[in-house]
Design a protein around this motif. Structure first.
Motif, PDB file in Angstrom:
ATOM      1  N   ALA A   1      33.335  32.373  -3.655  1.00  0.00           N
ATOM      2  CA  ALA A   1      34.350  31.680  -4.453  1.00  0.00           C
ATOM      3  C   ALA A   1      34.115  30.172  -4.428  1.00  0.00           C
ATOM      4  O   ALA A   1      34.228  29.491  -5.458  1.00  0.00           O
ATOM      5  CB  ALA A   1      35.746  32.016  -3.940  1.00  0.00           C
ATOM      6  N   GLU A   2      33.788  29.644  -3.263  1.00  0.00           N
ATOM      7  CA  GLU A   2      33.513  28.212  -3.129  1.00  0.00           C
ATOM      8  C   GLU A   2      32.272  27.820  -3.937  1.00  0.00           C
ATOM      9  O   GLU A   2      32.253  26.792  -4.615  1.00  0.00           O
ATOM     10  CB  GLU A   2      33.337  27.853  -1.652  1.00  0.00           C
ATOM     11  N   LEU A   3      31.251  28.649  -3.869  1.00  0.00           N
ATOM     12  CA  LEU A   3      30.012  28.406  -4.623  1.00  0.00           C
ATOM     13  C   LEU A   3      30.293  28.386  -6.122  1.00  0.00           C
ATOM     14  O   LEU A   3      29.821  27.496  -6.842  1.00  0.00           O
ATOM     15  CB  LEU A   3      28.984  29.490  -4.284  1.00  0.00           C
ATOM     16  N   GLU A   4      31.066  29.342  -6.591  1.00  0.00           N
ATOM     17  CA  GLU A   4      31.345  29.447  -8.024  1.00  0.00           C
ATOM     18  C   GLU A   4      32.164  28.275  -8.547  1.00  0.00           C
ATOM     19  O   GLU A   4      32.155  27.998  -9.742  1.00  0.00           O
ATOM     20  CB  GLU A   4      32.032  30.779  -8.326  1.00  0.00           C
ATOM     21  N   LYS A   5      32.872  27.578  -7.667  1.00  0.00           N
ATOM     22  CA  LYS A   5      33.646  26.395  -8.068  1.00  0.00           C
ATOM     23  C   LYS A   5      32.762  25.160  -8.239  1.00  0.00           C
ATOM     24  O   LYS A   5      33.175  24.190  -8.863  1.00  0.00           O
ATOM     25  CB  LYS A   5      34.719  26.069  -7.020  1.00  0.00           C
ATOM     26  N   SER A   6      31.554  25.199  -7.697  1.00  0.00           N
ATOM     27  CA  SER A   6      30.690  24.021  -7.699  1.00  0.00           C
ATOM     28  C   SER A   6      29.978  23.842  -9.038  1.00  0.00           C
ATOM     29  O   SER A   6      29.176  24.680  -9.442  1.00  0.00           O
ATOM     30  CB  SER A   6      29.638  24.143  -6.589  1.00  0.00           C
ATOM     31  N   SER A   7      30.261  22.743  -9.683  1.00  0.00           N
ATOM     32  CA  SER A   7      29.577  22.464 -10.956  1.00  0.00           C
ATOM     33  C   SER A   7      28.084  22.215 -10.728  1.00  0.00           C
ATOM     34  O   SER A   7      27.264  22.526 -11.586  1.00  0.00           O
ATOM     35  CB  SER A   7      30.209  21.266 -11.655  1.00  0.00           C
ATOM     36  N   PHE A   8      27.712  21.698  -9.567  1.00  0.00           N
ATOM     37  CA  PHE A   8      26.303  21.438  -9.271  1.00  0.00           C
ATOM     38  C   PHE A   8      25.516  22.749  -9.166  1.00  0.00           C
ATOM     39  O   PHE A   8      24.437  22.894  -9.750  1.00  0.00           O
ATOM     40  CB  PHE A   8      26.153  20.652  -7.969  1.00  0.00           C
ATOM     41  N   PHE A   9      26.056  23.696  -8.434  1.00  0.00           N
ATOM     42  CA  PHE A   9      25.382  24.979  -8.261  1.00  0.00           C
ATOM     43  C   PHE A   9      25.464  25.817  -9.533  1.00  0.00           C
ATOM     44  O   PHE A   9      24.528  26.530  -9.876  1.00  0.00           O
ATOM     45  CB  PHE A   9      25.954  25.732  -7.054  1.00  0.00           C
ATOM     46  N   ARG A  10      26.564  25.703 -10.242  1.00  0.00           N
ATOM     47  CA  ARG A  10      26.715  26.417 -11.518  1.00  0.00           C
ATOM     48  C   ARG A  10      25.655  25.934 -12.514  1.00  0.00           C
ATOM     49  O   ARG A  10      25.033  26.723 -13.206  1.00  0.00           O
ATOM     50  CB  ARG A  10      28.126  26.196 -12.066  1.00  0.00           C
ATOM     51  N   ARG A  11      25.435  24.638 -12.563  1.00  0.00           N
ATOM     52  CA  ARG A  11      24.427  24.072 -13.461  1.00  0.00           C
ATOM     53  C   ARG A  11      23.029  24.573 -13.081  1.00  0.00           C
ATOM     54  O   ARG A  11      22.217  24.900 -13.944  1.00  0.00           O
ATOM     55  CB  ARG A  11      24.479  22.544 -13.406  1.00  0.00           C
ATOM     56  N   ALA A  12      22.752  24.643 -11.780  1.00  0.00           N
ATOM     57  CA  ALA A  12      21.450  25.137 -11.314  1.00  0.00           C
ATOM     58  C   ALA A  12      21.266  26.605 -11.704  1.00  0.00           C
ATOM     59  O   ALA A  12      20.184  27.006 -12.141  1.00  0.00           O
ATOM     60  CB  ALA A  12      21.332  24.968  -9.801  1.00  0.00           C
ATOM     61  N   ALA A  13      22.316  27.395 -11.561  1.00  0.00           N
ATOM     62  CA  ALA A  13      22.238  28.816 -11.924  1.00  0.00           C
ATOM     63  C   ALA A  13      22.047  28.969 -13.439  1.00  0.00           C
ATOM     64  O   ALA A  13      21.275  29.824 -13.888  1.00  0.00           O
ATOM     65  CB  ALA A  13      23.491  29.549 -11.469  1.00  0.00           C
ATOM     66  N   LYS A  14      22.726  28.146 -14.209  1.00  0.00           N
ATOM     67  CA  LYS A  14      22.577  28.181 -15.673  1.00  0.00           C
ATOM     68  C   LYS A  14      21.157  27.804 -16.074  1.00  0.00           C
ATOM     69  O   LYS A  14      20.555  28.434 -16.955  1.00  0.00           O
ATOM     70  CB  LYS A  14      23.594  27.225 -16.308  1.00  0.00           C
TER      71      LYS A  14
END
Length: 139
Positions: free
Chosen positions: A87-100
């Motif tokens: 849940a914490e990971l999914e809130k991160s725009s930095f990690f979300r951008r990397a996954a995208k």
């Protein structure tokens, strides 16, 4: 979120630490997306261990292993930790951008994968299935 007495967050610093620790190759800088992928594919043990390595920079790997053994050896506590970290990971725009970014690259390169033999077709299907799971996690 707190792990032990340490406040942790998947912030910009954690992004760079993930890239340094978890990238598939020395200059790939894809560690953040690899961590996201571990949560998407349900690789709970690796996901938790690697998330803690990224988030708790001042601990050695053996100390993180000891922390997991002492504080989260109960199945329910470990599962709760896994879900909280995800849940914490999914809130991160930095990690979300990397996954995208990872999904964009894989989608682009999937078309050029050879799919002549049954093994190649199986590999391509596995990549496509993983890609779909990653996209779903980002929506």
């Amino acid at each position: 979120m707190k792990i032990g007495n340490t406040e942790v967050k998947f912030n910009f610093k954690a992004l760079f630490r993930a890239n340094a620790l978890l990238s598939t190759q020395a200059d790939a800088k894809d560690g953040a997306s690899q961590l996201w992928l571990q949560f998407v594919t349900g690789d709970e043990n690796e996901a938790v261990y690697n998330a803690l390595r990224v988030l708790i920079a001042d601990k050695k790997d053996s100390e993180i292993e000891d922390l997991i053994d002492s504080d989260y050896s109960d199945g329910d506590k470990f599962e709760e930790l896994y879900k909280d970290l995800q849940a914490e990971l999914e809130k991160s725009s930095f990690f979300r951008r990397a996954a995208k970014h990872w999904t964009d690259l894989v989608e682009k390169n999937l078309k050029s994968l050879p799919q002549k033999t049954s093994e190649e077709k199986t590999q391509a299907k596995a990549i496509k299935d993983t890609l779909e799971e990653m996209k779903k996690s980002l929506s």
